[in-house]
Design an enzyme around this catalytic site. Structure first.
Site, mmCIF file in Angstrom:
data_model
loop_
_atom_site.group_PDB
_atom_site.id
_atom_site.type_symbol
_atom_site.label_atom_id
_atom_site.label_comp_id
_atom_site.label_asym_id
_atom_site.label_seq_id
_atom_site.Cartn_x
_atom_site.Cartn_y
_atom_site.Cartn_z
ATOM 1 N N HIS A 145 0.817 -1.227 0.000
ATOM 2 C CA HIS A 145 0.000 0.000 0.000
ATOM 3 C C HIS A 145 0.848 1.272 0.000
ATOM 4 O O HIS A 145 0.330 2.344 0.289
ATOM 5 C CB HIS A 145 -0.959 -0.006 1.204
ATOM 6 C CG HIS A 145 -2.034 -1.043 1.092
ATOM 7 N ND1 HIS A 145 -2.768 -1.493 2.172
ATOM 8 C CD2 HIS A 145 -2.503 -1.735 0.012
ATOM 9 C CE1 HIS A 145 -3.639 -2.411 1.757
ATOM 10 N NE2 HIS A 145 -3.488 -2.582 0.466
ATOM 11 N N CYS B 218 4.507 13.172 -7.265
ATOM 12 C CA CYS B 218 3.874 14.298 -7.952
ATOM 13 C C CYS B 218 2.588 13.841 -8.658
ATOM 14 O O CYS B 218 2.561 12.779 -9.285
ATOM 15 C CB CYS B 218 4.840 14.910 -8.969
ATOM 16 S SG CYS B 218 4.083 16.296 -9.851
ATOM 17 N N CYS C 255 3.790 14.959 -12.807
ATOM 18 C CA CYS C 255 4.937 14.349 -13.504
ATOM 19 C C CYS C 255 5.309 12.996 -12.893
ATOM 20 O O CYS C 255 6.175 12.302 -13.409
ATOM 21 C CB CYS C 255 6.139 15.289 -13.518
ATOM 22 S SG CYS C 255 6.927 15.522 -11.911
ATOM 23 N N CYS D 103 5.588 20.069 -6.037
ATOM 24 C CA CYS D 103 6.696 19.509 -6.833
ATOM 25 C C CYS D 103 7.424 20.664 -7.530
ATOM 26 O O CYS D 103 6.870 21.752 -7.699
ATOM 27 C CB CYS D 103 6.098 18.553 -7.858
ATOM 28 S SG CYS D 103 7.299 17.772 -8.953
ATOM 29 N N CYS E 39 7.796 20.918 -10.526
ATOM 30 C CA CYS E 39 7.036 21.220 -11.750
ATOM 31 C C CYS E 39 5.825 22.098 -11.446
ATOM 32 O O CYS E 39 5.115 22.512 -12.365
ATOM 33 C CB CYS E 39 6.610 19.929 -12.457
ATOM 34 S SG CYS E 39 5.183 19.111 -11.713
ATOM 35 N N GLY F 72 -1.449 -9.929 12.097
ATOM 36 C CA GLY F 72 -2.076 -8.654 12.470
ATOM 37 C C GLY F 72 -2.832 -7.958 11.366
ATOM 38 O O GLY F 72 -2.761 -6.746 11.247
ATOM 39 N N ASN G 214 -2.899 -13.332 15.381
ATOM 40 C CA ASN G 214 -3.823 -12.208 15.519
ATOM 41 C C ASN G 214 -4.403 -12.232 16.932
ATOM 42 O O ASN G 214 -4.479 -13.289 17.560
ATOM 43 C CB ASN G 214 -4.963 -12.313 14.484
ATOM 44 C CG ASN G 214 -5.652 -10.977 14.234
ATOM 45 O OD1 ASN G 214 -6.094 -10.309 15.162
ATOM 46 N ND2 ASN G 214 -5.744 -10.586 12.975
HETATM 47 P P1 OAD Z 1 -7.096 -3.571 10.483
HETATM 48 O O1 OAD Z 1 -7.206 -2.437 11.425
HETATM 49 O O2 OAD Z 1 -8.237 -3.837 9.573
HETATM 50 O O3 OAD Z 1 -6.833 -4.917 11.296
HETATM 51 C C1 OAD Z 1 -5.846 -5.003 12.290
HETATM 52 C C2 OAD Z 1 -5.803 -6.440 12.781
HETATM 53 O O4 OAD Z 1 -4.739 -6.554 13.700
HETATM 54 C C3 OAD Z 1 -7.073 -6.893 13.506
HETATM 55 O O5 OAD Z 1 -7.474 -8.163 12.994
HETATM 56 C C4 OAD Z 1 -6.638 -6.995 14.973
HETATM 57 O O6 OAD Z 1 -7.297 -8.050 15.660
HETATM 58 C C5 OAD Z 1 -5.158 -7.301 14.819
HETATM 59 N N1 OAD Z 1 -4.316 -6.865 15.941
HETATM 60 C C6 OAD Z 1 -4.394 -5.703 16.643
HETATM 61 N N2 OAD Z 1 -3.393 -5.614 17.536
HETATM 62 C C7 OAD Z 1 -2.649 -6.738 17.385
HETATM 63 C C8 OAD Z 1 -1.468 -7.229 18.019
HETATM 64 N N3 OAD Z 1 -0.854 -6.555 18.989
HETATM 65 N N4 OAD Z 1 -0.979 -8.437 17.624
HETATM 66 C C9 OAD Z 1 -1.614 -9.141 16.640
HETATM 67 N N5 OAD Z 1 -2.726 -8.732 16.011
HETATM 68 C C10 OAD Z 1 -3.236 -7.544 16.373
HETATM 69 O O7 OAD Z 1 -5.719 -3.360 9.670
HETATM 70 P P2 OAD Z 1 -5.274 -4.008 8.291
HETATM 71 O O8 OAD Z 1 -5.773 -5.387 8.137
HETATM 72 O O9 OAD Z 1 -3.811 -3.781 8.172
HETATM 73 O O10 OAD Z 1 -5.331 0.415 3.717
HETATM 74 O O11 OAD Z 1 -6.036 -3.062 7.262
HETATM 75 C C11 OAD Z 1 -5.844 -3.254 5.888
HETATM 76 C C12 OAD Z 1 -5.859 -1.943 5.171
HETATM 77 O O12 OAD Z 1 -7.040 -1.194 5.506
HETATM 78 C C13 OAD Z 1 -4.723 -0.983 5.549
HETATM 79 O O13 OAD Z 1 -3.524 -1.244 4.884
HETATM 80 C C14 OAD Z 1 -5.280 0.344 5.157
HETATM 81 C C15 OAD Z 1 -6.669 0.174 5.733
HETATM 82 O O14 OAD Z 1 -7.628 1.016 5.223
HETATM 83 C C16 OAD Z 1 -4.805 1.464 3.083
HETATM 84 O O15 OAD Z 1 -4.287 2.390 3.664
HETATM 85 C C17 OAD Z 1 -4.901 1.374 1.598
#
Ligand code: OAD
Length: 235
Positions: free
Chosen positions: A115, A123, A126, A144, A146, A183, A209
């Protein structure tokens, strides 16, 4: 409980890893979903879409600037370090959905930033991209040379994953002998499809998790904190 997953990873000659916000939670960076998650406090459409950036680049930048401030204060934790250590012993393809750069700071040699990265600016005209770790940035939105606005070089909702990252990540998922998911709520695609790509080949998927996800009935699920479990699992 750890015996079988530890054996699988120990015997694997190529481990693919997908991490999400949970691995950085114990470094003090909030996750997106669940109690205290960023998407409980902010509306995605106002902040993390290309339309939002076109409508009000300053508002979007102010949000990312506050995230840059909190990420700048964060340090990699034992979970990040255990993954960096694993890469010294075996082939690891580390794919992260996180934009915080903490895996690289923990010493992981190559990281597929699915991500993007909050420290890289790109930019809007450009497409020139550069690292800029200044906090705060001298002007918002930054411009930028530009003359066009710079944006954070991260994947906003509705945008596609950079093809190189996607190709490398799915290639690793299909060719590894063990897949580790750490996680992530595994609800944002296409990243959430990576463990399934490994499973289709019969590759064991180990999941760390705090709570079960939609993947968990098909994984070797380890419930607990990444910073505690990863050092034990990968030792
Ligand atoms: P989420 O916030 O959706 O999920 C976080 C996960 O981490 C959950 O399942 C929690 O149970 C788990 N968790 C929290 N603390 C933990 C710990 N100490 N040890 C182990 N597990 C733990 O985050 P993501 O799955 O990363 O996208 O979200 C995916 C994407 O959604 C992100 O990359 C972002 C967001 O919108 C973009 O920015 C494009």
């Amino acid at each position: 409980m750890l015996e079988l997953p530890r054996k699988i990873i120990c015997e694997a000659s190529h481990v693919a890893v997908l991490t999400g916000a949970g691995i950085s939670a114990e470094s003090g960076i909030p996750t997106f979903r669940g109690g205290g998650g960023l998407w409980r406090q902010y509306r995605v459409e106002e902040i993390a879409t290309p339309e939002a950036f076109r409508r009000d680049p300053r508002l979007v930048w102010e949000w990312y600037e506050s995230r840059r401030e909190s990420i700048a204060r964060a340090q990699p934790n034992a979970g990040h370090r255990a993954l960096a250590e694993l890469a010294r012993r075996t082939k690891v393809t580390l794919i992260t959905q996180n934009i915080d750069g903490l895996h690289a700071r923990a010493g992981s040699p190559e990281v597929i930033e699915f991500h993007g990265n909050i420290w890289r600016l790109r930019c809007t005209q450009c497409c020139d991209a550069r690292l800029d770790e200044r906090v705060p940035l001298p002007e918002l939105p930054p411009a930028c040379s530009c003359g066009a606005w710079l944006r954070p070089d991260i994947v906003l909702f509705g945008e596609t994953i950079p093809p190189d990252a996607s190709y490398a990540a799915f290639g690793a998922a299909r060719s590894c002998d063990a897949f580790l998911v750490v996680g992530t709520s595994a609800v944002v695609y296409p990243a959430a499809a990576l463990p399934g790509a490994a499973m289709e080949r019969g590759t064991p998927v180990i999941e760390v998790n705090l709570e079960p996800t939609d993947l968990s009935d098909r994984t070797l699920f380890l419930q607990g904190q990444a910073s505690k479990l990863l050092p034990e699992l990968l030792c």
